[in-house]
Design a protein around this motif. Structure first.
Motif, short mmCIF file in Angstrom:
data_model
loop_
_atom_site.label_atom_id
_atom_site.label_comp_id
_atom_site.label_asym_id
_atom_site.label_seq_id
_atom_site.Cartn_x
_atom_site.Cartn_y
_atom_site.Cartn_z
N GLY A 1 25.33 12.83 37.88
CA GLY A 1 25.48 14.11 36.22
C GLY A 1 24.37 14.97 36.66
O GLY A 1 24.79 16.03 36.27
N LEU A 2 23.43 14.99 37.46
CA LEU A 2 22.56 15.78 37.91
C LEU A 2 23.14 17.06 38.50
O LEU A 2 23.15 18.25 38.47
CB LEU A 2 21.26 15.34 38.61
N LEU A 3 24.15 16.44 39.66
CA LEU A 3 25.13 17.45 40.67
C LEU A 3 25.90 18.19 39.60
O LEU A 3 26.11 19.57 39.84
CB LEU A 3 25.61 16.36 41.55
N ILE A 4 26.33 17.52 38.49
CA ILE A 4 27.52 18.28 37.67
C ILE A 4 26.66 19.49 37.02
O ILE A 4 27.05 20.56 36.88
CB ILE A 4 28.10 17.30 36.78
N GLY A 5 25.46 19.02 36.40
CA GLY A 5 24.67 19.88 35.72
C GLY A 5 24.15 21.17 36.63
O GLY A 5 24.28 22.23 36.00
N GLU B 1 38.35 27.88 33.47
CA GLU B 1 37.26 27.78 34.13
C GLU B 1 37.04 26.81 35.19
O GLU B 1 37.47 25.49 34.81
CB GLU B 1 35.86 27.62 33.41
N LEU B 2 37.32 27.10 36.43
CA LEU B 2 37.47 26.14 37.52
C LEU B 2 36.09 25.56 38.10
O LEU B 2 35.41 26.23 38.32
CB LEU B 2 38.20 26.73 38.69
N PRO B 3 36.12 24.24 38.07
CA PRO B 3 34.85 23.74 38.46
C PRO B 3 34.73 23.73 39.85
O PRO B 3 35.42 23.88 40.63
CB PRO B 3 34.96 22.25 37.94
N GLY B 4 33.32 24.07 40.23
CA GLY B 4 33.05 24.33 41.79
C GLY B 4 33.00 22.71 42.57
O GLY B 4 33.23 21.85 41.74
N VAL B 5 33.08 22.99 43.83
CA VAL B 5 32.90 21.78 44.70
C VAL B 5 31.77 20.98 44.23
O VAL B 5 31.89 19.52 44.29
CB VAL B 5 32.79 22.23 46.10
N GLN B 6 30.50 21.54 43.95
CA GLN B 6 29.35 20.64 43.58
C GLN B 6 29.74 19.69 42.34
O GLN B 6 29.35 18.59 42.38
CB GLN B 6 28.24 21.45 43.32
N VAL B 7 30.39 20.33 41.37
CA VAL B 7 30.73 19.47 40.06
C VAL B 7 31.68 18.49 40.45
O VAL B 7 31.63 17.22 40.08
CB VAL B 7 31.42 20.55 39.34
N LEU B 8 32.91 18.69 41.54
CA LEU B 8 33.62 17.75 41.70
C LEU B 8 33.00 16.44 42.61
O LEU B 8 33.22 15.30 42.45
CB LEU B 8 34.75 18.30 42.45
#
Length: 295
Positions: free
Chosen positions: A137-141, A269-276
């Motif tokens: 969750g922190l990585l997504i945030g 809005e395309l999520p980044g690699v860190q979000v994935l």
């Protein structure tokens, strides 16, 4: 009789989908109103719960089957009111990603309160899974927040964190209300109505009111009541009766994932690699916690 694992998982999945609209609808309402004041945040909070309570009004024709769970339902409603007052206000000051990542730290607080008040000692694997899921969750945030942080990120982040504490109490109290004889419909009508009654006067105390906004604002608030509240929260409240609340709150950690997916579908809005990557870590952590809870 306990429902099947497939039914519980399906209800949780439906709840995740519904609450994923929450932060998006708040941001749409903020944009439509052009008002980022505390008073308008409270209008959204009170309006969401007020509409939900009104839609449940026909269910009050039937008396409660048991009153043993009533104090817990009322206390849960008060915790829910505090949760929304804090969390929705946080979205005026910090990013959607940071707010949702912090407000979904529920597993930590549910585990802590369950241990302190109900002597529910989690297994080592469950604790490891919680830690791993929170890391995801922190990585997504962090990954999602790179696009913008809001006007006062520190204040917004603190409000979101306190909102998570209030939500954790809400889920634990809701489970106890149902354990003490209230059906899911009886519980939510008491809890949601309590939250609405506590929230409705607050905008006036901060110089606001319910009139004068564009029509779209009221439409977004009604959708908040229908989707994330009546469909999303009710799904999770039902699940807490059948599985440990910490597993329910771990499922809620997927809200940022769902919100990111909806942002992609609705706004491109395309999520980044860190979000994935965060979503993958989150999934692994939830799996570990579920296995630990079964043991």
């Amino acid at each position: 009789m306990r429902p099947s694992g497939l039914k519980i998982a399906s209800v949780l999945l439906l709840g995740i989908f519904a609450i994923s609209f929450g932060s998006i609808l708040v941001r749409l309402a903020l944009a439509a109103s052009g008002d980022r004041s505390l008073a308008f945040s409270l209008v959204m909070s009170a309006g969401r719960m007020g509409f939900a309570a009104l839609l449940l009004l026909p269910s009050w024709r039937r008396p409660l089957a048991s009153r043993r769970g009533l104090p817990y339902a009322v206390a849960a409603g008060a915790s829910l009111a505090l949760h929304f007052a804090l969390w929705i206000t946080s979205l005026s000051y910090t990013s959607v990603a940071a707010s949702t990542a912090l407000v979904t730290t529920n597993p930590v607080w549910v585990t802590l309160f369950g241990w302190l008040f109900f002597r529910e000692i989690p297994s080592g694997l469950t604790l490891l899974g919680i830690g791993t899921a929170l890391l995801g969750g922190l990585l997504i945030g962090l990954g999602d927040a790179q696009g913008g942080g809001g006007t006062n990120p520190l204040l917004g982040d603190l409000l979101a964190l306190l909102g998570a504490v209030a939500a954790s109490l809400y889920f634990l109290l809701g489970r106890e209300a149902q354990r003490r004889g209230l059906s899911i419909l009886e519980y939510v009508r008491v809890a949601y109505t309590t939250a609405a009654l506590l929230l409705l006067p607050l905008p006036y105390l901060f110089g606001g009111g319910y009139g004068g906004y564009p029509f779209a604002v009221y439409g977004y608030i009604l959708l908040m009541a229908l989707l994330p509240q009546l469909l999303g929260h009710t799904s999770f409240n039902w699940a807490t009766r059948h599985i440990p609340p910490v597993l329910v709150t771990l499922a809620i950690l997927f809200e940022p994932v769902g919100a990111s997916l909806l942002a992609f579908l609705l706004f491109g809005e395309l999520p980044g690699v860190q979000v994935l990557l965060g979503a993958l870590v989150l999934l692994i952590g939830v799996g570990m916690a579920v296995v630990g809870a079964r043991r």
